[in-house]
Design a protein around this motif. Structure first.
Motif, mmCIF file in Angstrom:
data_model
loop_
_atom_site.group_PDB
_atom_site.id
_atom_site.type_symbol
_atom_site.label_atom_id
_atom_site.label_comp_id
_atom_site.label_asym_id
_atom_site.label_seq_id
_atom_site.Cartn_x
_atom_site.Cartn_y
_atom_site.Cartn_z
ATOM 1 N N VAL A 1 50.606 36.437 39.553
ATOM 2 C CA VAL A 1 50.608 36.215 38.102
ATOM 3 C C VAL A 1 50.840 34.745 37.788
ATOM 4 C CG1 VAL A 1 51.886 36.701 35.975
ATOM 5 C CG2 VAL A 1 51.300 38.566 37.520
ATOM 6 N N ALA A 2 51.801 34.131 38.490
ATOM 7 C CA ALA A 2 52.108 32.717 38.249
ATOM 8 C C ALA A 2 50.906 31.827 38.547
ATOM 9 C CB ALA A 2 53.302 32.292 39.102
ATOM 10 N N GLY A 3 50.261 32.028 39.695
ATOM 11 C CA GLY A 3 49.130 31.191 40.077
ATOM 12 C C GLY A 3 47.949 31.343 39.138
ATOM 13 N N LEU A 4 47.640 32.576 38.757
ATOM 14 C CA LEU A 4 46.491 32.807 37.885
ATOM 15 C C LEU A 4 46.735 32.265 36.477
ATOM 16 C CD1 LEU A 4 45.470 36.420 38.985
ATOM 17 C CD2 LEU A 4 44.341 34.266 39.558
ATOM 18 N N LEU A 5 47.953 32.434 35.963
ATOM 19 C CA LEU A 5 48.250 31.902 34.638
ATOM 20 C C LEU A 5 48.235 30.377 34.631
ATOM 21 C CD1 LEU A 5 51.075 34.271 33.321
ATOM 22 C CD2 LEU A 5 48.712 34.127 32.539
ATOM 23 N N ALA A 6 48.783 29.761 35.681
ATOM 24 C CA ALA A 6 48.768 28.296 35.759
ATOM 25 C C ALA A 6 47.339 27.772 35.830
ATOM 26 C CB ALA A 6 49.567 27.832 36.968
ATOM 27 N N PHE A 7 46.506 28.395 36.661
ATOM 28 C CA PHE A 7 45.107 27.977 36.762
ATOM 29 C C PHE A 7 44.378 28.196 35.442
ATOM 30 C CE2 PHE A 7 40.750 29.554 37.344
ATOM 31 C CZ PHE A 7 40.149 28.397 37.801
ATOM 32 N N GLY A 8 44.608 29.336 34.810
ATOM 33 C CA GLY A 8 43.940 29.614 33.547
ATOM 34 C C GLY A 8 44.320 28.629 32.461
ATOM 35 N N TYR A 9 45.589 28.266 32.391
ATOM 36 C CA TYR A 9 46.026 27.312 31.372
ATOM 37 C C TYR A 9 45.395 25.943 31.603
ATOM 38 C CZ TYR A 9 49.015 24.368 28.488
ATOM 39 O OH TYR A 9 49.465 23.463 27.561
ATOM 40 N N PRO B 1 46.256 18.277 42.975
ATOM 41 C CA PRO B 1 47.717 18.369 43.135
ATOM 42 C C PRO B 1 48.405 18.933 41.904
ATOM 43 C CG PRO B 1 46.909 16.250 43.931
ATOM 44 C CD PRO B 1 45.781 16.889 43.203
ATOM 45 N N GLY B 2 47.820 18.711 40.709
ATOM 46 C CA GLY B 2 48.388 19.277 39.495
ATOM 47 C C GLY B 2 48.307 20.791 39.497
ATOM 48 N N TYR B 3 47.191 21.344 39.969
ATOM 49 C CA TYR B 3 47.063 22.802 40.078
ATOM 50 C C TYR B 3 48.064 23.353 41.080
ATOM 51 C CZ TYR B 3 42.770 22.863 37.311
ATOM 52 O OH TYR B 3 41.857 22.765 36.285
ATOM 53 N N LEU B 4 48.251 22.642 42.178
ATOM 54 C CA LEU B 4 49.210 23.074 43.194
ATOM 55 C C LEU B 4 50.622 23.114 42.627
ATOM 56 C CD1 LEU B 4 49.607 23.752 46.258
ATOM 57 C CD2 LEU B 4 50.034 21.318 46.591
ATOM 58 N N LEU B 5 51.001 22.050 41.915
ATOM 59 C CA LEU B 5 52.342 21.988 41.334
ATOM 60 C C LEU B 5 52.512 23.017 40.227
ATOM 61 C CD1 LEU B 5 55.076 20.616 41.129
ATOM 62 C CD2 LEU B 5 54.056 18.905 39.614
ATOM 63 N N ALA B 6 51.476 23.216 39.423
ATOM 64 C CA ALA B 6 51.574 24.198 38.341
ATOM 65 C C ALA B 6 51.757 25.604 38.893
ATOM 66 C CB ALA B 6 50.327 24.133 37.463
ATOM 67 N N GLY C 1 52.283 31.537 44.327
ATOM 68 C CA GLY C 1 51.730 30.939 43.111
ATOM 69 C C GLY C 1 50.954 29.673 43.403
ATOM 70 N N ALA C 2 51.510 28.806 44.261
ATOM 71 C CA ALA C 2 50.810 27.567 44.608
ATOM 72 C C ALA C 2 49.494 27.862 45.310
ATOM 73 C CB ALA C 2 51.705 26.698 45.486
ATOM 74 N N LEU C 3 49.517 28.785 46.267
ATOM 75 C CA LEU C 3 48.289 29.120 47.004
ATOM 76 C C LEU C 3 47.252 29.755 46.092
ATOM 77 C CD1 LEU C 3 46.886 29.252 49.759
ATOM 78 C CD2 LEU C 3 47.957 31.486 50.114
ATOM 79 N N THR C 4 47.687 30.629 45.202
ATOM 80 C CA THR C 4 46.746 31.293 44.292
ATOM 81 C C THR C 4 46.068 30.286 43.359
ATOM 82 O OG1 THR C 4 48.070 33.327 44.340
ATOM 83 C CG2 THR C 4 46.513 33.054 42.518
ATOM 84 N N ALA C 5 46.858 29.397 42.775
ATOM 85 C CA ALA C 5 46.288 28.397 41.861
ATOM 86 C C ALA C 5 45.335 27.468 42.603
ATOM 87 C CB ALA C 5 47.409 27.594 41.201
ATOM 88 N N LEU C 6 45.697 27.073 43.827
ATOM 89 C CA LEU C 6 44.848 26.152 44.579
ATOM 90 C C LEU C 6 43.543 26.817 45.001
ATOM 91 C CD1 LEU C 6 45.022 23.219 45.481
ATOM 92 C CD2 LEU C 6 45.900 24.004 47.680
ATOM 93 N N VAL C 7 43.604 28.066 45.431
ATOM 94 C CA VAL C 7 42.382 28.781 45.815
ATOM 95 C C VAL C 7 41.488 29.001 44.596
ATOM 96 C CG1 VAL C 7 41.500 30.983 46.669
ATOM 97 C CG2 VAL C 7 43.406 29.879 47.839
ATOM 98 N N ALA C 8 42.084 29.377 43.475
ATOM 99 C CA ALA C 8 41.290 29.569 42.253
ATOM 100 C C ALA C 8 40.621 28.273 41.832
ATOM 101 C CB ALA C 8 42.180 30.099 41.137
#
Length: 365
Positions: A239-247, A268-273, A328-335
């Motif tokens: 949930v954290a990774g997908l919401l960060a990527f979506g935002y 790196p911003g997506y990774l941190l988010a 969350g970091a891995l999910t946002a980075l993969v997305a």
């Protein structure tokens, strides 16, 4: 007069020919944005521009303040109920993590909304943003502390909750003012989503306990509890990774509609988010153990069972924060990686054989 071959005029042109310019370095190609489509430079990217503003910060501030109010109300209802009796200290210790996490996120969200106003007025210097954001977090913390002291019982437990919540809001404001505003907005959005998810997930705990084989033995209960906790942490990280990527994706597209050429946040911003909600959970745990130490010690001293419960819950919160951080970091980075197209070099390599075959085909004709 036309120049005929073999004549003396053949070596002189009818019109003067300009000399070729001296060879020099070719102008550097304009860097591409993280999506590989838009230039990274532009009227807004050159001086930060909208990168210092978090889109939707006012909505985030309202949502997080509402969530903080809900946590304060539920905690008050629990510790002041007639059934609480002498267990009010234990219930307060159990409710403390929810209040602290909500205050941390609310302080950050309100600070982002206030610093947005500074950026719109052109006052987006880093030092000023940090000072204003920290001051905003202080105001949110003081407001939460006043509400707690006015509505809760006036005792040592109430003072601990009020003081720790105020400290969490101040730290949240400082964190929001220390980094990129868009990344901060993504972290707040994802963190709020994680907090709401954890509360909603509590309704699924009992069915999951049965699913994971919880029985009458202590060993089966411990094993089932471990798997339930891991499932919750894994889903919260997603949930954290997908919401960060979506935002961040929404913020980039929104900025590009207003100003073509806006670069957006790099990888790196997506990774941190994506990792941000987990970092906030771990930060909240530090605040709980430092500011709420006296309350936790009182709850642990009630009985041996309470001591074991507080130790187990503290360990579980740390594990949950670590899982949310990495997942969350891995999910946002993969997305984010799935949005990248092939690079220019790869496109040239794929088009190379076809481009080479076209001149040969023309020569045959």
């Amino acid at each position: 007069m036309s120049n005929q071959p073999g004549s003396s005029m053949a070596t002189e042109p009818d019109q003067p020919v300009e000399a070729d310019p001296a060879p020099g370095p070719e102008p550097a190609a304009e860097p591409l944005s993280p999506a590989g489509q838009e230039p990274a430079s532009g009227p807004l990217a050159a001086d930060g521009g909208t990168l210092t503003r978090a889109p939707g910060a006012v909505v985030l501030a309202l949502l997080t303040v509402g969530w903080l109010a809900a946590m304060l109300w539920s905690t008050r209802a629990a510790i002041t109920s007639a059934q609480a009796g002498i267990t009010a200290i234990s219930l307060s210790a159990f409710a403390l993590p929810g209040v602290i996490s909500a205050a941390l996120v609310a302080g950050a969200a309100v600070a982002l909304a206030v610093t947005n106003l500074l950026a719109r007025r052109g006052m987006d210097r880093a030092t000023l943003r940090f000072v204003v954001a920290t001051g905003t977090g202080l105001l949110v913390g003081l407001a939460a502390a006043v509400v707690i002291n006015l509505t809760y019982f006036d005792n040592a437990t109430t003072n601990v909750i009020a003081g720790t919540a105020a400290a969490a809001a101040i730290i949240g404001g400082a964190v929001a003012g220390a980094g990129n505003a868009r990344v901060g907005g993504a972290v707040v959005t994802a963190a709020l989503g994680v907090l709401v998810f954890v509360v909603a997930f509590s309704r699924a705990r009992d069915p999951l306990f049965d699913l994971f084989g919880a029985g009458d033995t202590q060993e089966s209960l411990v094993t089932a509890a471990k798997w339930v906790s891991r499932t919750e942490s894994l889903l919260a990280g997603l949930v954290a990774g997908l919401l960060a990527f979506g935002y961040l994706t929404w913020a980039r597209r929104r900025a590009q509609r207003r100003a073509p050429g806006e670069s957006g946040v790099r990888w790196p911003g997506y990774l941190l988010a994506g990792a941000g909600p987990g970092l906030l959970l771990l930060l909240a745990e530090i605040i709980i153990r430092v500011g709420g130490r006296s309350l936790l010690d009182l709850a642990s001293a009630l009985s041996e069972a309470d001591s074991v419960a507080q130790t187990s819950l503290g360990t579980s919160r740390i594990d949950n924060g670590i899982w949310v951080l990495f997942v969350g970091a891995l999910t946002a980075l993969v997305a984010f990686g799935r949005t990248l197209g092939p690079s220019a070099g790869d496109e040239d390599a794929e088009a190379g054989p076809e481009a080479a075959a076209q001149p040969e085909a023309k020569a045959d004709h």
